[in-house]
Motif scaffolding. Structure first.
Motif, PDB file in Angstrom:
ATOM      1  N   ILE A  64      12.912 -17.798   7.262  1.00 56.39           N
ATOM      2  CA  ILE A  64      12.949 -18.214   8.661  1.00 56.39           C
ATOM      3  C   ILE A  64      13.800 -17.266   9.493  1.00 56.39           C
ATOM      4  N   TRP A  65      14.972 -16.882   8.984  1.00 53.38           N
ATOM      5  CA  TRP A  65      15.865 -16.021   9.760  1.00 53.38           C
ATOM      6  C   TRP A  65      15.422 -14.572   9.731  1.00 53.38           C
ATOM      7  N   VAL A  66      14.702 -14.182   8.694  1.00 54.05           N
ATOM      8  CA  VAL A  66      14.061 -12.865   8.723  1.00 54.05           C
ATOM      9  C   VAL A  66      13.025 -12.828   9.846  1.00 54.05           C
ATOM     10  N   ALA A  67      12.247 -13.905   9.977  1.00 52.58           N
ATOM     11  CA  ALA A  67      11.229 -13.976  11.034  1.00 52.58           C
ATOM     12  C   ALA A  67      11.854 -13.884  12.415  1.00 52.58           C
ATOM     13  N   TRP A  68      13.028 -14.493  12.582  1.00 47.39           N
ATOM     14  CA  TRP A  68      13.673 -14.428  13.897  1.00 47.39           C
ATOM     15  C   TRP A  68      14.026 -12.989  14.266  1.00 47.39           C
ATOM     16  N   TYR A  69      14.457 -12.204  13.295  1.00 46.36           N
ATOM     17  CA  TYR A  69      14.779 -10.804  13.565  1.00 46.36           C
ATOM     18  C   TYR A  69      13.519  -9.962  13.785  1.00 46.36           C
ATOM     19  N   LEU A  70      12.413 -10.355  13.176  1.00 47.69           N
ATOM     20  CA  LEU A  70      11.182  -9.572  13.300  1.00 47.69           C
ATOM     21  C   LEU A  70      10.332 -10.008  14.496  1.00 47.69           C
ATOM     22  N   ARG A  71      10.727 -11.079  15.167  1.00 50.32           N
ATOM     23  CA  ARG A  71       9.900 -11.619  16.256  1.00 50.32           C
ATOM     24  C   ARG A  71       9.691 -10.608  17.376  1.00 50.32           C
ATOM     25  N   ALA A  72      10.758  -9.966  17.802  1.00 49.13           N
ATOM     26  CA  ALA A  72      10.625  -9.025  18.913  1.00 49.13           C
ATOM     27  C   ALA A  72       9.782  -7.801  18.549  1.00 49.13           C
ATOM     28  N   PRO A  73      10.068  -7.100  17.437  1.00 48.24           N
ATOM     29  CA  PRO A  73       9.266  -5.911  17.145  1.00 48.24           C
ATOM     30  C   PRO A  73       7.814  -6.206  16.798  1.00 48.24           C
ATOM     31  N   LEU A  74       7.540  -7.316  16.119  1.00 50.78           N
ATOM     32  CA  LEU A  74       6.172  -7.572  15.680  1.00 50.78           C
ATOM     33  C   LEU A  74       5.360  -8.362  16.700  1.00 50.78           C
ATOM     34  N   LEU A  75       6.000  -9.288  17.386  1.00 52.34           N
ATOM     35  CA  LEU A  75       5.245 -10.150  18.296  1.00 52.34           C
ATOM     36  C   LEU A  75       5.152  -9.573  19.700  1.00 52.34           C
ATOM     37  N   TYR A  76       6.238  -8.965  20.165  1.00 47.24           N
ATOM     38  CA  TYR A  76       6.246  -8.470  21.538  1.00 47.24           C
ATOM     39  C   TYR A  76       5.924  -6.983  21.628  1.00 47.24           C
ATOM     40  N   ARG A  77       6.672  -6.155  20.893  1.00 44.75           N
ATOM     41  CA  ARG A  77       6.485  -4.718  21.060  1.00 44.75           C
ATOM     42  C   ARG A  77       5.193  -4.219  20.430  1.00 44.75           C
ATOM     43  N   SER A  78       4.778  -4.812  19.301  1.00 46.72           N
ATOM     44  CA  SER A  78       3.541  -4.363  18.661  1.00 46.72           C
ATOM     45  C   SER A  78       2.308  -5.011  19.260  1.00 46.72           C
ATOM     46  N   GLY A  79       2.456  -6.172  19.873  1.00 48.18           N
ATOM     47  CA  GLY A  79       1.329  -6.848  20.490  1.00 48.18           C
ATOM     48  C   GLY A  79       0.253  -7.263  19.498  1.00 48.18           C
ATOM     49  N   LEU A  80       0.639  -7.678  18.289  1.00 49.23           N
ATOM     50  CA  LEU A  80      -0.336  -8.042  17.268  1.00 49.23           C
ATOM     51  C   LEU A  80      -0.981  -9.381  17.592  1.00 49.23           C
ATOM     52  N   ALA A  81      -2.166  -9.610  17.030  1.00 51.48           N
ATOM     53  CA  ALA A  81      -2.980 -10.766  17.420  1.00 51.48           C
ATOM     54  C   ALA A  81      -2.462 -12.083  16.864  1.00 51.48           C
ATOM     55  N   TYR A  82      -1.964 -12.100  15.620  1.00 51.55           N
ATOM     56  CA  TYR A  82      -1.587 -13.326  14.921  1.00 51.55           C
ATOM     57  C   TYR A  82      -2.657 -14.397  15.107  1.00 51.55           C
ATOM     58  N   PRO A  83      -3.798 -14.220  14.440  1.00 52.73           N
ATOM     59  CA  PRO A  83      -4.955 -15.098  14.692  1.00 52.73           C
ATOM     60  C   PRO A  83      -4.678 -16.582  14.502  1.00 52.73           C
ATOM     61  N   ALA A 327      11.174 -12.562  -2.582  1.00 51.16           N
ATOM     62  CA  ALA A 327      10.379 -11.785  -1.631  1.00 51.16           C
ATOM     63  C   ALA A 327       9.161 -12.561  -1.157  1.00 51.16           C
ATOM     64  N   GLY A 328       8.439 -13.193  -2.103  1.00 49.02           N
ATOM     65  CA  GLY A 328       7.240 -13.929  -1.732  1.00 49.02           C
ATOM     66  C   GLY A 328       7.541 -15.153  -0.889  1.00 49.02           C
ATOM     67  N   GLY A 329       8.595 -15.912  -1.259  1.00 45.46           N
ATOM     68  CA  GLY A 329       8.945 -17.089  -0.485  1.00 45.46           C
ATOM     69  C   GLY A 329       9.401 -16.748   0.920  1.00 45.46           C
ATOM     70  N   ALA A 330      10.220 -15.724   1.038  1.00 41.89           N
ATOM     71  CA  ALA A 330      10.673 -15.302   2.362  1.00 41.89           C
ATOM     72  C   ALA A 330       9.510 -14.778   3.195  1.00 41.89           C
ATOM     73  N   ALA A 331       8.636 -14.001   2.578  1.00 42.97           N
ATOM     74  CA  ALA A 331       7.491 -13.448   3.308  1.00 42.97           C
ATOM     75  C   ALA A 331       6.548 -14.546   3.772  1.00 42.97           C
ATOM     76  N   GLY A 332       6.323 -15.553   2.925  1.00 44.22           N
ATOM     77  CA  GLY A 332       5.422 -16.633   3.296  1.00 44.22           C
ATOM     78  C   GLY A 332       5.931 -17.421   4.487  1.00 44.22           C
ATOM     79  N   GLN A 333       7.201 -17.813   4.462  1.00 46.96           N
ATOM     80  CA  GLN A 333       7.750 -18.554   5.589  1.00 46.96           C
ATOM     81  C   GLN A 333       7.889 -17.682   6.827  1.00 46.96           C
ATOM     82  N   CYS A 334       8.204 -16.407   6.634  1.00 53.54           N
ATOM     83  CA  CYS A 334       8.284 -15.477   7.766  1.00 53.54           C
ATOM     84  C   CYS A 334       6.934 -15.376   8.476  1.00 53.54           C
ATOM     85  N   ALA A 335       5.877 -15.203   7.703  1.00 52.16           N
ATOM     86  CA  ALA A 335       4.534 -15.103   8.292  1.00 52.16           C
ATOM     87  C   ALA A 335       4.165 -16.391   9.015  1.00 52.16           C
ATOM     88  N   ASP A 336       4.503 -17.534   8.420  1.00 56.98           N
ATOM     89  CA  ASP A 336       4.186 -18.817   9.049  1.00 56.98           C
ATOM     90  C   ASP A 336       4.916 -18.964  10.381  1.00 56.98           C
TER      91      ASP A 336
END
Length: 512
Positions: A64-83, A327-336
Motif C-alpha cells: 500500500i505504501w509503495v503504491a502511494w510513492y508510485l502514484r505520482a510517477p505512474l498515474l499522473y506523469r506517465s498517464g497510463l490507462a489503468y483499465p 515482492a509478489g504480495g507488495a506488487a499485488g496490493q500496489c497494483a490494486d
C-alpha cells in the motif's frame, strides 16, 4: 440507496467501498495461493493462524505504501490507462448519473454487461465456443480465437498503441521465437500435446521479464529527470502532502516485514532487508504493466525475485520462496491500489481516505483469507499435488525454489543472452517513451506490453488487440459518439464477464 440519516449514498462513498472490497479480495497475492503452501511442501513449515494473518497483512501493508510513492510517477506523469480503475470509475459515474441521456448510457452499460456475461456462461457452462485457428500448429502456439469479451473491453480502454504492442510481442514470442526454440531443440515439447504453452513459457518468460523490468526502470529514471526540468501539472499537492506520514508508514511496514521474515520464517537479516528494495522495484514494474494492459505479471516477476535471491542466499528454499512472496504480495496490493487511485481520480475521491479504506480492506482480508485457507487446506503436504488438489501454481513455486539454488546456471539454454538483448531494448524504449514528443511517441511500441505478451498466451494478446483496433476504428468513424459511449460499452463488457466468472466460481465451489 439511502443512509440511516436519510442522506443518499453518493459516488465518493461508493468509491471508498469499492477500494476496501478490492483490497480485501486482492489479499490472495499475499501468498495464500502459491508461496505459503509451497513453503509447506519444500520446508515443512505450516504457519499457525496468528503468524499467517500477520504475514499476509504485513506484505500487503507494505504494498500500500509503495503504491502511494508510485502514484505520482505512474498515474499522473506517465498517464497510463489503468483499465480496471477506469472501468470502475465509468461504472460508478453511470450508475450515479441522472437525466434521459444518463439513463441511456446506463442501459448501454447494462446491455453490454448482459451480452458479455451470456457469452461467458455459454462458453464455460453450456456449450464451449469454438477456438478457431489458422493451422493446428498455430493453435499449439496459442494463436487461437478467444471468445472473451472482457479482453475486448480491456483492449478498448488501453488504446491502439498498447494493443499493437501486445500484438507485436505475441508475434515475436509465439510466432518467431517459439517455433525457433522447438526447431533448434532448445525447448523440448511433446508433439502429441494440444498446446506447447507451458514448456515454451518457461523459456520465454525470461526475455519477457527483462523487457518489462528494464523498461519500467528507465521510464521511472527518465520521469525523475523530466520532473527536475519541468513542473508537472497534477502531481503537485496530492503527491507532496503528508510526506512524513508516508515515509513513517513505509518504514514501519518494511520493519514489520523484516521482523516477520527473521522471527517467523527463520530468514537471515541481510536477505530480509534486501527483500524490501526488491519488492519496491518489482511493484513498480507490475504497476506499470497493469497501467498499460490491466494484467499484473506477478508470477513472472516473482521468478526474477527467486533467481535474484538464489545468489544472495544460495541453497535456502525458504528464503527463496518468502522473499519472492514479499515482492509478489507488495506488487499485488500496489497494483490494486493504483487502480483504485485511478478510479478515485476520475470521480474526485480523496487519496488519503482511499489509503485508509485499503488498510481496512487488507486487515479484513488477511483474517478471513487466512482462516479460510487453513480450513480448506489444513494439511498442505498431504492434500496438495493430488488429483483432488493439483495446485499447479504451488508446484511451480516449489519447483523453482528447489531448482534455483545455483543462480544463472539454472536458467534455460540461451535465455541469458536473450535477457540481455531484451533488457537493452527495454531500456531504450522505456526512456524514449518518457522523453519523446507525443508525435514520435505514438509510433514507439510499449515495451511493458511487449514483455507481457511473452508470458501470456497469444490468444490473450490478440483479444486485447481486437478491442483496441475496434475502438480506434469506431473513434475514426464516429468521433462525436465514440469517446464516452465506447468507454461505457467497454466497462460493461469487463463487468459482465467478471461477475459471471465470480458466479460460476461459486457454483463450482458449491459442487465440491
Amino acid at each position: 440507496v439511502m443512509l440511516t440519516g436519510g442522506r443518499p449514498w453518493d459516488i465518493l462513498e461508493s468509491n471508498i467501498s469499492q477500494t476496501s472490497a478490492s483490497s480485501a479480495a486482492s489479499i490472495i497475492s499475499g501468498g495464500l495461493v502459491a508461496p505459503i503452501p509451497a513453503l509447506a511442501l519444500v520446508s515443512g513449515i505450516t504457519l499457525a493462524p496468528g503468524p499467517l494473518i500477520a504475514w499476509v497483512f504485513a506484505v500487503s501493508f507494505y504494498g500500500i505504501w509503495v503504491a502511494w510513492y508510485l502514484r505520482a510517477p505512474l498515474l499522473y506523469r506517465s498517464g497510463l490507462a489503468y483499465p480496471a480503475g477506469a472501468v470502475a470509475a465509468e461504472t460508478m459515474r453511470e450508475l450515479f448519473s441522472h437525466g434521459a441521456q444518463a439513463m441511456q448510457r446506463v442501459r448501454l452499460l447494462l446491455s453490454a454487461a448482459v451480452v458479455s456475461a451470456a457469452v461467458k456462461l455459454l462458453d464455460a457452462a453450456i456449450w464451449a465456443v469454438p477456438r478457431f485457428s489458422i493451422t493446428p500448429q498455430a493453435a499449439k502456439l496459442t494463436f487461437v480465437f478467444d471468445p472473451s469479451l472482457l479482453l475486448v473491453g480491456f483492449g478498448a480502454i488501453i488504446g491502439l498503441r498498447a494493443g499493437l504492442s501486445l500484438l507485436l510481442g505475441a508475434l515475436v514470442a509465439w510466432g518467431l521465437l517459439g517455433p525457433l526454440l522447438m526447431a533448434r531443440d532448445i525447448v523440448q515439447v511433446d508433439p502429441t500435446a494440444t498446446s506447447h504453452f507451458l514448456p515454451l513459457v518457461e523459456w520465454l518468460l525470461w526475455p519477457g521479464v527483462a523487457l518489462m523490468v528494464m523498461s519500467a526502470l528507465s521510464s521511472l529514471a527518465a520521469g525523475l529527470y523530466q520532473r527536475r526540468r519541468t513542473e508537472v501539472p497534477g502531481a503537485g499537492p496530492e503527491a507532496d502532502g503528508f510526506r512524513w506520514v508516508r515515509l513513517s508508514a513505509l518504514l514501519g511496514a518494511g520493519l514489520l516485514v523484516v521482523l516477520l521474515q527473521i522471527t517467523v520464517m527463520g530468514i537471515g537479516w541481510l536477505p530480509a532487508l534486501l527483500s524490501l528494495p526488491m519488492a519496491f522495484f518489482l511493484a513498480a514494474v507490475v504497476g506499470r504493466v497493469v497501467g498499460e494492459t490491466g494484467i499484473p505479471p506477478i508470477g513472472a516477476t516473482g521468478k526474477l525475485s527467486q533467481l535474484s535471491f538464489a545468489f544472495i542466499d544460495p541453497g535456502q528454499a525458504t528464503t527463496n520462496l518468502m522473499t519472492a512472496n514479499v515482492a509478489g504480495g507488495a506488487a499485488g496490493q500496489c497494483a490494486d491500489l493504483l487502480n483504485d487511485f485511478k478510479a478515485g481520480a476520475e470521480v474526485g475521491a480523496t487519496p488519503q481516505r482511499q489509503v485508509i479504506a485499503q488498510c481496512l480492506g487488507i486487515a479484513t482480508g488477511s483474517i478471513v483469507g487466512s482462516l479460510v485457507y487453513l480450513s480448506l487446506i489444513p494439511e498442505p503436504t498431504q492434500m496438495l499435488l493430488t488429483e483432488e488438489w493439483p495446485a499447479p501454481a504451488v508446484a511451480t513455486w516449489a519447483a523453482v525454489a528447489q531448482v534455483y539454488t545455483e543462480g544463472l546456471g539454472e536458467l534455460p539454454p540461451y535465455a541469458l543472452p536473450a535477457m540481455l538483448l531484451c533488457g537493452l531494448l527495454g531500456l531504450v524504449l522505456g526512456a524514449a517513451d518518457m522523453l519523446s514528443s507525443a508525435r514520435i511517441k505514438r509510433w514507439l511500441p510499449r515495451a511493458s506490453a511487449m514483455g507481457l505478451a511473452f508470458v501470456i498466451p497469444a490468444s490473450t494478446s490478440l483479444g486485447m488487440f481486437y478491442g483496441a483496433a475496434l475502438a480506434w476504428l469506431a473513434g475514426r468513424r464516429y468521433p462525436r459518439l465514440a469517446g464516452g459511449l465506447l468507454m461505457v460499452t467497454a466497462a460493461g463488457l469487463v463487468a459482465g464477464e467478471s461477475l459471471m466468472g465470480v458466479a460460476l466460481a461459486f457454483v463450482s465451489m458449491a459442487r465440491l
